[in-house]
Write a protein that holds these residues in place. Sequence first.
Motif, PDB file in Angstrom:
ATOM      1  N   ILE A  68      47.435  -0.541  20.295  1.00  0.00           N
ATOM      2  CA  ILE A  68      47.982   0.287  19.212  1.00  0.00           C
ATOM      3  C   ILE A  68      48.692  -0.601  18.197  1.00  0.00           C
ATOM      4  N   LYS A  69      49.429  -1.576  18.700  1.00  0.00           N
ATOM      5  CA  LYS A  69      50.127  -2.495  17.786  1.00  0.00           C
ATOM      6  C   LYS A  69      49.127  -3.249  16.909  1.00  0.00           C
ATOM      7  N   GLN A  70      47.981  -3.592  17.506  1.00  0.00           N
ATOM      8  CA  GLN A  70      46.938  -4.308  16.780  1.00  0.00           C
ATOM      9  C   GLN A  70      46.472  -3.505  15.557  1.00  0.00           C
ATOM     10  N   LEU A  71      46.508  -2.214  15.701  1.00  0.00           N
ATOM     11  CA  LEU A  71      46.018  -1.352  14.625  1.00  0.00           C
ATOM     12  C   LEU A  71      46.972  -1.321  13.438  1.00  0.00           C
ATOM     13  N   LEU A  72      48.234  -1.569  13.700  1.00  0.00           N
ATOM     14  CA  LEU A  72      49.258  -1.332  12.678  1.00  0.00           C
ATOM     15  C   LEU A  72      49.061  -2.065  11.355  1.00  0.00           C
ATOM     16  N   PRO A  73      48.756  -3.370  11.365  1.00  0.00           N
ATOM     17  CA  PRO A  73      48.630  -4.041  10.061  1.00  0.00           C
ATOM     18  C   PRO A  73      47.489  -3.453   9.237  1.00  0.00           C
ATOM     19  N   HIS A  74      46.693  -2.657   9.900  1.00  0.00           N
ATOM     20  CA  HIS A  74      45.516  -2.121   9.203  1.00  0.00           C
ATOM     21  C   HIS A  74      45.773  -0.751   8.594  1.00  0.00           C
ATOM     22  N   SER A  75      47.034  -0.395   8.398  1.00  0.00           N
ATOM     23  CA  SER A  75      47.295   0.923   7.820  1.00  0.00           C
ATOM     24  C   SER A  75      46.691   1.043   6.413  1.00  0.00           C
ATOM     25  N   TRP A  76      46.494  -0.112   5.744  1.00  0.00           N
ATOM     26  CA  TRP A  76      45.845  -0.052   4.422  1.00  0.00           C
ATOM     27  C   TRP A  76      44.426   0.488   4.530  1.00  0.00           C
ATOM     28  N   VAL A  77      43.808   0.332   5.672  1.00  0.00           N
ATOM     29  CA  VAL A  77      42.457   0.886   5.878  1.00  0.00           C
ATOM     30  C   VAL A  77      42.513   2.407   5.740  1.00  0.00           C
ATOM     31  N   ALA A  78      43.584   2.981   6.328  1.00  0.00           N
ATOM     32  CA  ALA A  78      43.745   4.429   6.221  1.00  0.00           C
ATOM     33  C   ALA A  78      43.920   4.843   4.766  1.00  0.00           C
ATOM     34  N   TRP A  79      44.702   4.055   4.013  1.00  0.00           N
ATOM     35  CA  TRP A  79      44.880   4.355   2.583  1.00  0.00           C
ATOM     36  C   TRP A  79      43.550   4.285   1.830  1.00  0.00           C
ATOM     37  N   LEU A  80      42.799   3.238   2.108  1.00  0.00           N
ATOM     38  CA  LEU A  80      41.502   3.094   1.438  1.00  0.00           C
ATOM     39  C   LEU A  80      40.602   4.283   1.758  1.00  0.00           C
ATOM     40  N   GLY A  81      40.614   4.675   3.026  1.00  0.00           N
ATOM     41  CA  GLY A  81      39.807   5.824   3.444  1.00  0.00           C
ATOM     42  C   GLY A  81      40.215   7.071   2.697  1.00  0.00           C
ATOM     43  N   PHE A  82      41.538   7.255   2.573  1.00  0.00           N
ATOM     44  CA  PHE A  82      42.048   8.423   1.863  1.00  0.00           C
ATOM     45  C   PHE A  82      41.601   8.402   0.402  1.00  0.00           C
TER      46      PHE A  82
END
Length: 263
Positions: free
Chosen positions: A54-68
């Motif tokens: 789960i921690k590994q996923l965190l720096p990738h929150s920009w991916v969620a923004w891009l998806g949005f």
Amino acid sequence: MKLIDNWKQAWKLKSVQVGAISAFFYIFMYAAFELLWQFGTYFPQLWAVVPEEIKQLLPHSWVAWLGFLSSVLGIFARLRAQPELHEVNQFVTVTAGHSNKDPGAVNGKFKEAELVSQFRNAVAYYLREAGIQYKTDGAGTLNQDLNSAIKLIKGSSVAVEFHMNAAASKQANGIETIALPKDKKLAQELSKAVADVFGSRLRGDNGWIDQSQSARGKLGFISNGGLIVELGFISNEAELAQFNAKYWTAAKAVAMILIKYSK
Ligand SMILES: [Zn+2]
């Protein structure tokens, strides 16, 4: 940005529904990442228990923004009007001369306005069969007046109104299409198609009559860019009989020319 005409109904579009669901999904993912991040800052002891994946996923929150963002842009792309896509999708106009109030020429029980409405319906039938977009001045027995017919000309790739001739001499006969000089070839083709089916002769210049040469003078339908096909003489018994026996075949021939022309 100009939106499509029915943008208020956009929620019914599958692509918009999928886009909205996907936008909500990504914004939810982003919020979840943010919460975890805050959680980690305030409760370092508890943070240590959070699985490494789960921690590994965190720096990738920009991916969620891009998806949005891409989901929202997708919705706008669907709603944006693209007039260039519609230019290839023009319509053909076919109308019947005279109207329910004005019968035109009459021979016994036969009225011009009624016969040409049948012919218009038959041409419309073949256009529909071929998947061609078309407009008419009514369906069935409805025959709207000239003003309504003229309004349909604008925006159509070709507009044709059907009439039947009449003369004091019962011998007068033949097929003609009255049109502007720019439509001479099309007018000749339409007249020939009808004449071949009815076994009639061509009038004017191989079936074309320039409106300046027409006995009726300037005709509103033609001045506005349409063509008038005279489907024979209602006053001539032989031509009237041919019309009644074969108008479906003649209408099919006319429709084929209009289909070819509109493409
Ligand atoms: Zn007429």
